[in-house]
Design a protein around this motif. Structure first.
Motif, PDB file in Angstrom:
ATOM      1  N   ILE A   8       7.564   5.457  11.515  1.00 48.27           N
ATOM      2  CA  ILE A   8       6.201   5.198  11.038  1.00 48.27           C
ATOM      3  C   ILE A   8       6.233   4.238   9.850  1.00 48.27           C
ATOM      4  CG2 ILE A   8       4.104   6.267  10.117  1.00 48.27           C
ATOM      5  CD1 ILE A   8       5.005   8.863  11.531  1.00 48.27           C
ATOM      6  N   GLY A   9       5.825   3.018  10.090  1.00 48.04           N
ATOM      7  CA  GLY A   9       5.779   2.017   9.030  1.00 48.04           C
ATOM      8  C   GLY A   9       4.583   2.250   8.117  1.00 48.04           C
ATOM      9  N   ALA A  10       4.740   1.909   6.865  1.00 44.27           N
ATOM     10  CA  ALA A  10       3.663   2.031   5.873  1.00 44.27           C
ATOM     11  C   ALA A  10       4.089   1.246   4.639  1.00 44.27           C
ATOM     12  CB  ALA A  10       3.407   3.496   5.510  1.00 44.27           C
ATOM     13  N   ALA A  11       3.173   1.048   3.729  1.00 42.62           N
ATOM     14  CA  ALA A  11       3.518   0.350   2.487  1.00 42.62           C
ATOM     15  C   ALA A  11       4.662   1.079   1.789  1.00 42.62           C
ATOM     16  CB  ALA A  11       2.304   0.278   1.568  1.00 42.62           C
ATOM     17  N   SER A  63      13.443 -11.422  -5.998  1.00 48.34           N
ATOM     18  CA  SER A  63      13.313 -10.535  -4.846  1.00 48.34           C
ATOM     19  C   SER A  63      12.104 -11.066  -4.089  1.00 48.34           C
ATOM     20  CB  SER A  63      13.089  -9.084  -5.277  1.00 48.34           C
ATOM     21  OG  SER A  63      12.922  -8.261  -4.134  1.00 48.34           O
ATOM     22  N   PRO A  64      12.322 -11.811  -3.020  1.00 51.02           N
ATOM     23  CA  PRO A  64      11.249 -12.592  -2.401  1.00 51.02           C
ATOM     24  C   PRO A  64      10.140 -11.773  -1.751  1.00 51.02           C
ATOM     25  CG  PRO A  64      13.254 -12.713  -1.096  1.00 51.02           C
ATOM     26  CD  PRO A  64      13.621 -12.011  -2.364  1.00 51.02           C
ATOM     27  N   ALA A  65       8.945 -12.351  -1.789  1.00 53.28           N
ATOM     28  CA  ALA A  65       7.775 -11.728  -1.167  1.00 53.28           C
ATOM     29  C   ALA A  65       7.884 -11.821   0.350  1.00 53.28           C
ATOM     30  CB  ALA A  65       6.502 -12.423  -1.647  1.00 53.28           C
ATOM     31  N   ARG A  66       7.132 -10.979   1.023  1.00 54.84           N
ATOM     32  CA  ARG A  66       7.069 -11.046   2.491  1.00 54.84           C
ATOM     33  C   ARG A  66       6.592 -12.439   2.905  1.00 54.84           C
ATOM     34  NH1 ARG A  66       2.939  -6.659   4.192  1.00 54.84           N
ATOM     35  NH2 ARG A  66       3.624  -7.150   6.300  1.00 54.84           N
ATOM     36  N   GLY A  67       7.214 -12.971   3.940  1.00 61.57           N
ATOM     37  CA  GLY A  67       6.809 -14.276   4.430  1.00 61.57           C
ATOM     38  C   GLY A  67       7.549 -15.436   3.795  1.00 61.57           C
ATOM     39  N   THR A  68       8.468 -15.138   2.874  1.00 66.38           N
ATOM     40  CA  THR A  68       9.247 -16.209   2.246  1.00 66.38           C
ATOM     41  C   THR A  68      10.142 -16.874   3.285  1.00 66.38           C
ATOM     42  OG1 THR A  68       9.263 -15.061   0.113  1.00 66.38           O
ATOM     43  CG2 THR A  68      10.934 -16.746   0.458  1.00 66.38           C
ATOM     44  N   GLU A  69      10.204 -18.195   3.240  1.00 69.44           N
ATOM     45  CA  GLU A  69      11.022 -18.961   4.175  1.00 69.44           C
ATOM     46  C   GLU A  69      12.129 -19.698   3.421  1.00 69.44           C
ATOM     47  OE1 GLU A  69       8.211 -21.527   5.999  1.00 69.44           O
ATOM     48  OE2 GLU A  69       7.275 -19.931   7.206  1.00 69.44           O
ATOM     49  N   ALA A  70      13.149 -20.085   4.145  1.00 63.57           N
ATOM     50  CA  ALA A  70      14.265 -20.806   3.533  1.00 63.57           C
ATOM     51  C   ALA A  70      13.780 -22.077   2.836  1.00 63.57           C
ATOM     52  CB  ALA A  70      15.305 -21.147   4.601  1.00 63.57           C
ATOM     53  N   GLY A 124       3.471  -9.360  -6.241  1.00 66.17           N
ATOM     54  CA  GLY A 124       2.646  -8.426  -5.475  1.00 66.17           C
ATOM     55  C   GLY A 124       2.641  -8.723  -3.985  1.00 66.17           C
ATOM     56  N   GLU A 125       3.784  -9.207  -3.481  1.00 66.97           N
ATOM     57  CA  GLU A 125       3.960  -9.551  -2.062  1.00 66.97           C
ATOM     58  C   GLU A 125       3.081 -10.724  -1.624  1.00 66.97           C
ATOM     59  OE1 GLU A 125       6.352  -8.559  -0.423  1.00 66.97           O
ATOM     60  OE2 GLU A 125       6.850  -6.490  -0.874  1.00 66.97           O
ATOM     61  N   ASN A 126       2.618 -11.536  -2.561  1.00 66.92           N
ATOM     62  CA  ASN A 126       1.755 -12.678  -2.247  1.00 66.92           C
ATOM     63  C   ASN A 126       2.594 -13.953  -2.278  1.00 66.92           C
ATOM     64  OD1 ASN A 126      -0.040 -14.947  -2.588  1.00 66.92           O
ATOM     65  ND2 ASN A 126      -1.678 -13.485  -3.044  1.00 66.92           N
ATOM     66  N   ILE A 127       2.793 -14.569  -1.117  1.00 65.67           N
ATOM     67  CA  ILE A 127       3.663 -15.738  -1.020  1.00 65.67           C
ATOM     68  C   ILE A 127       3.093 -16.927  -1.783  1.00 65.67           C
ATOM     69  CG2 ILE A 127       2.657 -16.459   1.172  1.00 65.67           C
ATOM     70  CD1 ILE A 127       6.321 -16.874   0.040  1.00 65.67           C
ATOM     71  N   VAL A 148       9.827 -10.809  -9.026  1.00 65.62           N
ATOM     72  CA  VAL A 148       9.954  -9.622  -8.172  1.00 65.62           C
ATOM     73  C   VAL A 148       8.701  -9.462  -7.326  1.00 65.62           C
ATOM     74  CG1 VAL A 148      11.520  -8.435  -9.749  1.00 65.62           C
ATOM     75  CG2 VAL A 148       9.067  -8.068  -9.951  1.00 65.62           C
ATOM     76  N   ASN A 149       8.851  -8.782  -6.215  1.00 68.06           N
ATOM     77  CA  ASN A 149       7.743  -8.649  -5.270  1.00 68.06           C
ATOM     78  C   ASN A 149       6.837  -7.459  -5.551  1.00 68.06           C
ATOM     79  OD1 ASN A 149      10.404  -7.514  -4.182  1.00 68.06           O
ATOM     80  ND2 ASN A 149       8.909  -6.344  -3.018  1.00 68.06           N
ATOM     81  N   ASP A 150       7.307  -6.485  -6.338  1.00 71.55           N
ATOM     82  CA  ASP A 150       6.462  -5.311  -6.611  1.00 71.55           C
ATOM     83  C   ASP A 150       6.923  -4.609  -7.880  1.00 71.55           C
ATOM     84  OD1 ASP A 150       4.769  -3.151  -6.566  1.00 71.55           O
ATOM     85  OD2 ASP A 150       5.694  -2.171  -4.838  1.00 71.55           O
ATOM     86  N   LEU A 151       6.385  -5.037  -9.000  1.00 68.61           N
ATOM     87  CA  LEU A 151       6.802  -4.464 -10.283  1.00 68.61           C
ATOM     88  C   LEU A 151       6.234  -3.064 -10.493  1.00 68.61           C
ATOM     89  CD1 LEU A 151       8.623  -5.274 -12.589  1.00 68.61           C
ATOM     90  CD2 LEU A 151       6.659  -6.285 -13.755  1.00 68.61           C
ATOM     91  N   THR A 152       5.289  -2.621  -9.656  1.00 69.96           N
ATOM     92  CA  THR A 152       4.780  -1.251  -9.766  1.00 69.96           C
ATOM     93  C   THR A 152       5.804  -0.240  -9.254  1.00 69.96           C
ATOM     94  OG1 THR A 152       3.717  -1.275  -7.576  1.00 69.96           O
ATOM     95  CG2 THR A 152       2.407  -2.065  -9.449  1.00 69.96           C
ATOM     96  N   ASN A 153       6.784  -0.712  -8.494  1.00 67.13           N
ATOM     97  CA  ASN A 153       7.870   0.133  -8.009  1.00 67.13           C
ATOM     98  C   ASN A 153       8.926   0.210  -9.101  1.00 67.13           C
ATOM     99  OD1 ASN A 153      10.183   1.198  -6.763  1.00 67.13           O
ATOM    100  ND2 ASN A 153       9.743   0.227  -4.807  1.00 67.13           N
TER     101      ASN A 153
END
Length: 345
Positions: free
Chosen positions: A222-225, A128-135, A104-107, A72-77
Motif C-alpha cells: 500500500i503506497g502512501a506519502a 536528496s533529489p525531489a521526485r521527478g528529478t532527471e539526470a 517539498g518534493e517540488n521539482i 533536501v526533499n522533505d525537511l519535515t521528516n
C-alpha cells in the motif's frame, strides 16, 4: 544616525598592527603569532567588524568559495534534519557555510534553489533529489565543474556521485525477522512508487517473502506519502482488507509512527497485537512507545559521509563520480512483540 562602516584600517589602528597583518588574521593564516592574533580578534569584536568573505573571494583569482549547497526533499521528516546535522558537523569543521533549502518534493522549486545557489557561487552541492528529478538537472553543475553528491536517492543516468543505503537488504531483513516470529500476512506500507528508494525497499520486501515461503499479495503493498499522515492512511487501508495483515514493514520511521497511531485508533496495540517495523532509525525510534524496531541507516553518519565525499571532490578539483552504498542493520526493539503463538494468525 548611521555609523560609518568599520574597515580593516580601523582594526589595524585599534590593534596597533599593520593592515596586512589584519588581512592575514581574517584569512586564518598561520603566519601570525597567537598574541598578535588575539589582539586583532579583540579589536574586531570591540568594533563590531564583519568580514565580507564573498568580496574577499572575488578579489582572489581562481579562488573557491567556502559555501556549499544542501538541498533536501522533505525537511519535515526528522531523518533529513539528522542528515543535515551530520553534513554540518563536517562542513563547519572544514570552514564551510551551508545554504540549506527544502524543496517539498517540488521539482520546479528544486531547480530554482539550485540556480540561486549557483548565483551565490557554491563550491559543491549535496542533494536528496525531489521526485521527478532527471539526470539532465545536474548537467549544468557538471559542466561548470561543481561537484554534486546525491544523498539517499539516486537518479539514473546522472554523472554525479551518490551515497545511498542498502535498501533491499534492510527491507529483506525486516521481513525475515517478522516471518521468524510467525507472521504470514506482512504488509508493505508507505512510500512513493515512482522513486528508486521505494523500488529497492519494495523488491527487498517481496524477495524476502519468497525466501520465507510466503505468498506475495499485491493488496498488502500500500503506497502512501512517506509521512506520519501517510502511515495512518496506509494502515487504515490495510486493516479494511477482508484478511488484514498481522505485521507491517514500513517505508520509513515516519510511516511506522503513523501506522502505530492508526492501530491505536482501532484499539489495537502496536507491539503486543500487531508488529511494526520502520526504516531509518531516527532519534525518536528508541524513545517511542513501544520502542520502534527499525532498520538503522544512521542518518547523521550518512550526512558526515556525504560531506566527506563532497570535500574530497572539492579539494581534488575533480568531479569524478563515485557511487557508495552504505550498509544497514536491523535494530530489534519492542514494536514487533514476541511473535504469534503457534506460528499462524
Amino acid at each position: 544616525m548611521s555609523r560609518e562602516r568599520v574597515t580593516v584600517i580601523d582594526i589595524a589602528n585599534a590593534a596597533g598592527v599593520s593592515k596586512s597583518t589584519v588581512s592575514l588574521v581574517l584569512q586564518g593564516s598561520s603566519l601570525v603569532n597567537e598574541t598578535t592574533r588575539a589582539k586583532v580578534n579583540a579589536a574586531i569584536r570591540e568594533l563590531g567588524y564583519v568580514y565580507n568573505r564573498g568580496a574577499a573571494n572575488l578579489r582572489q583569482a581562481n579562488a573557491k568559495s567556502k559555501i556549499v549547497g544542501m538541498v533536501v526533499n522533505d525537511l519535515t521528516n526528522s531523518f533529513f534534519a539528522e542528515l543535515a546535522v551530520g553534513i554540518d558537523s563536517v562542513m563547519q569543521s572544514a570552514g564551510y557555510v551551508q545554504f540549506l533549502a527544502n524543496t517539498g518534493e517540488n521539482i520546479d522549486r528544486q531547480r530554482e534553489v539550485i540556480a540561486s545557489m549557483r548565483e551565490h557561487g557554491i563550491s559543491g552541492l549535496i542533494i536528496s533529489p525531489a521526485r521527478g528529478t532527471e539526470a539532465a538537472d545536474f548537467g549544468g553543475l557538471a559542466n561548470a565543474g561543481i561537484p554534486v553528491v546525491l544523498a539517499v536517492r539516486n537518479v539514473p543516468g546522472a554523472r554525479v556521485s551518490s551515497l545511498t543505503s542498502d535498501n533491499h537488504a534492510g527491507a529483506a531483513a525486516s521481513v525475515a525477522h517478522l516471518a521468524k516470529l510467525g507472521h504470514r500476512r506482512i504488509a508493505f506500507l508507505g512510500g512513493f512508487p515512482d522513486t528508486a528508494v521505494f523500488t529497492e525497499r519494495f523488491m527487498g520486501y517481496r524477495d524476502a517473502l519468497f525466501d520465507a515461503g510466503l505468498d506475495f499479495d499485491a493488496d498488502l503493498a500500500i503506497g502512501a506519502a512517506p509521512s506520519r499522515a501517510g502511515g495512518v492512511e496506509a494502515i487504515e487501508r490495510a486493516m479494511r482488507l477482508a484478511t488484514p495483515p498481522t505485521a507491517a514493514v514500513c517505508f520509513n520511521d515516519a510511516v511506522a509512527f503513523g501506522a502505530c497511531d492508526g492501530l491505536r485508533s482501532r484499539k489495537i496495540e502496536p507491539g503486543s497485537e500487531f508488529a511494526v517495523v520502520g526504516f531509518d532509525d531516527v532519534i525518536e525510534a528508541k524513545t517511542a512507545v513501544p520502542a520502534l524496531t527499525t532498520v538503522s541507516v544512521d542518518p547523521q553518519g550518512m550526512g558526515r559521509r556525504a560531506a566527506q565525499l563532497l570535500l574530497k571532490q572539492i579539494n581534488s578539483g575533480t568531479a569524478e563520480p563515485e557511487a557508495l552504498v552504505k550498509s544497514v542493520r536491523l535494530v530489534v526493539r519492542q514494536s514487533c512483540g514476541t511473535g504469534i503463538q503457534g506460528g499462524v494468525r
